[in-house]
Enzyme design. Structure first.
Site, mmCIF file in Angstrom:
data_model
loop_
_atom_site.group_PDB
_atom_site.id
_atom_site.type_symbol
_atom_site.label_atom_id
_atom_site.label_comp_id
_atom_site.label_asym_id
_atom_site.label_seq_id
_atom_site.Cartn_x
_atom_site.Cartn_y
_atom_site.Cartn_z
ATOM 1 N N LYS A 113 3.576 -3.433 -6.426
ATOM 2 C CA LYS A 113 3.326 -4.880 -5.807
ATOM 3 C C LYS A 113 4.992 -5.149 -6.641
ATOM 4 O O LYS A 113 5.652 -5.887 -5.881
ATOM 5 C CB LYS A 113 2.461 -5.733 -6.163
ATOM 6 C CG LYS A 113 0.813 -5.944 -5.392
ATOM 7 C CD LYS A 113 0.270 -6.760 -5.596
ATOM 8 C CE LYS A 113 -1.038 -6.964 -4.767
ATOM 9 N NZ LYS A 113 -2.079 -7.595 -5.235
ATOM 10 N N LYS A 195 -3.896 2.776 3.197
ATOM 11 C CA LYS A 195 -4.381 1.344 3.807
ATOM 12 C C LYS A 195 -4.466 1.114 4.001
ATOM 13 O O LYS A 195 -2.788 0.153 4.391
ATOM 14 C CB LYS A 195 -5.238 1.424 1.889
ATOM 15 C CG LYS A 195 -4.785 0.257 1.078
ATOM 16 C CD LYS A 195 -5.294 -0.202 -0.083
ATOM 17 C CE LYS A 195 -5.080 -1.837 0.160
ATOM 18 N NZ LYS A 195 -5.730 -2.263 -0.587
ATOM 19 N N LYS A 198 -3.128 -6.004 4.418
ATOM 20 C CA LYS A 198 -3.184 -7.789 5.172
ATOM 21 C C LYS A 198 -1.641 -7.742 4.969
ATOM 22 O O LYS A 198 -0.535 -8.063 6.109
ATOM 23 C CB LYS A 198 -3.219 -8.874 4.201
ATOM 24 C CG LYS A 198 -4.361 -8.679 3.919
ATOM 25 C CD LYS A 198 -4.533 -10.047 3.185
ATOM 26 C CE LYS A 198 -5.673 -9.802 2.172
ATOM 27 N NZ LYS A 198 -6.601 -10.430 1.108
#
Ligand code: ATP
Ligand code: LTN
Length: 328
Positions: A113, A195, A198
């Site tokens: 991230k 994976k 969103k």
């Protein structure tokens, strides 16, 4: 005998997808009758990356509504919003003071991230797993049902609990992750090497729980496959493997039965049938969501009650922590 305890959390990012459902929420619903359960919309985790206030406010409610619509019920489960229970922030601070920074530097999710965010990375994002540990430890959770991507965070939580117990005397329960063998990692439709997420830029990558049947059909139709023909479960063919796995999770048929069923069919048939299975599986959830969000005050009342119950348990634990470390 007292039931064992479950805690799990989900971010208030809206747009919940099939990965969240099959990897986490559906298991929460299945497990809830056999445990004492706490399920939390983790809005304080959500603000570790920038959020628009109005969007966040709406997303907290959407996610909570989807949890109830999926079948969590107040008789079995305490469903609440993290920021409504102050003990989460306070225990996180205390745990910050015993957690070595080196442990957090090892977290792969932070590495991923923070690469995306570059200079904007907040201390909150770095500290995210400590807040997650506080969530779990406040409720003496034995089991934490999550998707595979959370395994490392649960292990860190155990390490933090152990360090506290060693320093101050036994107080925290060491939790185990519960990760479904099938469904723990649902892959993206357009990029089945990663994976379903969103945050994936390609909008077609994820089936959202509130997608219409037409949207579902269009996304499944465009899903990445390969140039072979045979329909079988094969890790080396991630696209087809993922479509079959989603089909397996939703129909609960055996792998052998599924392979047999599709043995004379084409990829096109598989995609068409899968789209119908997904749309049919989500239909009752979508209907319940519309019903309960249409009923004025329903969600607020449920979340107020959840916060009251969670707060009682969390305050008790926080006081015990304060006693141990000399703050009381
Ligand atoms: P995303 O990557 O989509 O933003 P997330 O993992 O960051 O999701 P949450 O929405 O809080 O954040 O995830 C809620 C639960 O769903 C977690 O238990 C997580 O492990 C699980 N989960 C998320 N994506 C998948 C997936 N593709 N397959 C299985 N489980 C998943
Ligand atoms: N990091 C988790 C969300 C989360 C969580 C928790 C999960 C926050 N606190 C406690 C289990 C237990 C995620 O899914 N992204």
């Amino acid at each position: 005998m007292a039931k064992k305890k479950i805690f799990s959390g989900i971010q208030a990012t809206g747009n919940l997808h099939l990965g969240n459902y099959l990897g986490a929420i559906r298991n929460w619903v299945k497990l809830q009758a056999d445990y004492d359960n706490y399920f939390c919309v983790v809005d304080l985790h959500t603000i570790t990356v920038p959020q628009d206030p109005e969007v966040l406010r709406a997303n907290i409610r959407e996610v909570a509504g989807l949890l109830f619509a999926s079948g969590l019920d107040a008789d079995n489960s305490v469903v609440f919003v993290q920021s409504h229970v102050r003990a989460h922030s306070e225990l996180a601070w205390i745990l910050n003071c015993i957690t070595p920074m080196g442990w957090l530097h090892r977290m792969t999710q932070f590495k991923e991230k923070s690469e995306k965010q570059k200079d904007e990375v907040s201390i909150g994002l770095f500290d995210y797993p400590v807040l997650q540990a506080a969530d779990i430890l406040l409720y003496d959770a034995d089991l934490v049902p999550v998707g595979e991507d959370q395994k490392q965070h649960i292990e860190l939580c155990r390490d933090i609990a152990q360090r506290f117990n060693y320093r101050y005397g036994d107080l925290f329960v060491l939790p185990d992750a519960y990760i479904a063998e099938v469904g723990g990692r649902v892959m993206g439709l357009s990029n089945p090497e990663k994976k379903m997420s969103k945050s994936e830029e390609k909008k077609d990558d994820a089936i959202f729980l509130l997608d219409s049947p037409d949207q579902i059909r269009a996304k499944v139709k465009r899903a990445t496959t390969d140039s072979m023909r045979e329909i079988c479960f094969d890790d080396n063919r991630p696209g087809i493997n993922n479509l079959l796995t989603i089909y397996q999770l939703l129909t609960e048929k055996s792998k052998a039965a599924i392979v047999e069923y599709f043995s004379t069919k084409s990829y096109k048939d598989l995609k068409e049938e899968l789209a119908e299975v997904i749309a049919e599986s989500l239909r009752p959830l979508q209907e319940r969501y519309r019903e309960l969000t249409g009923e004025k005050g329903y969600l607020d009342q449920k979340l107020d009650e959840g916060a009251r119950l969670a707060d009682e348990a969390a305050e008790r634990k926080l006081k015990a922590v304060q006693d141990k470390i000399g703050l009381r």
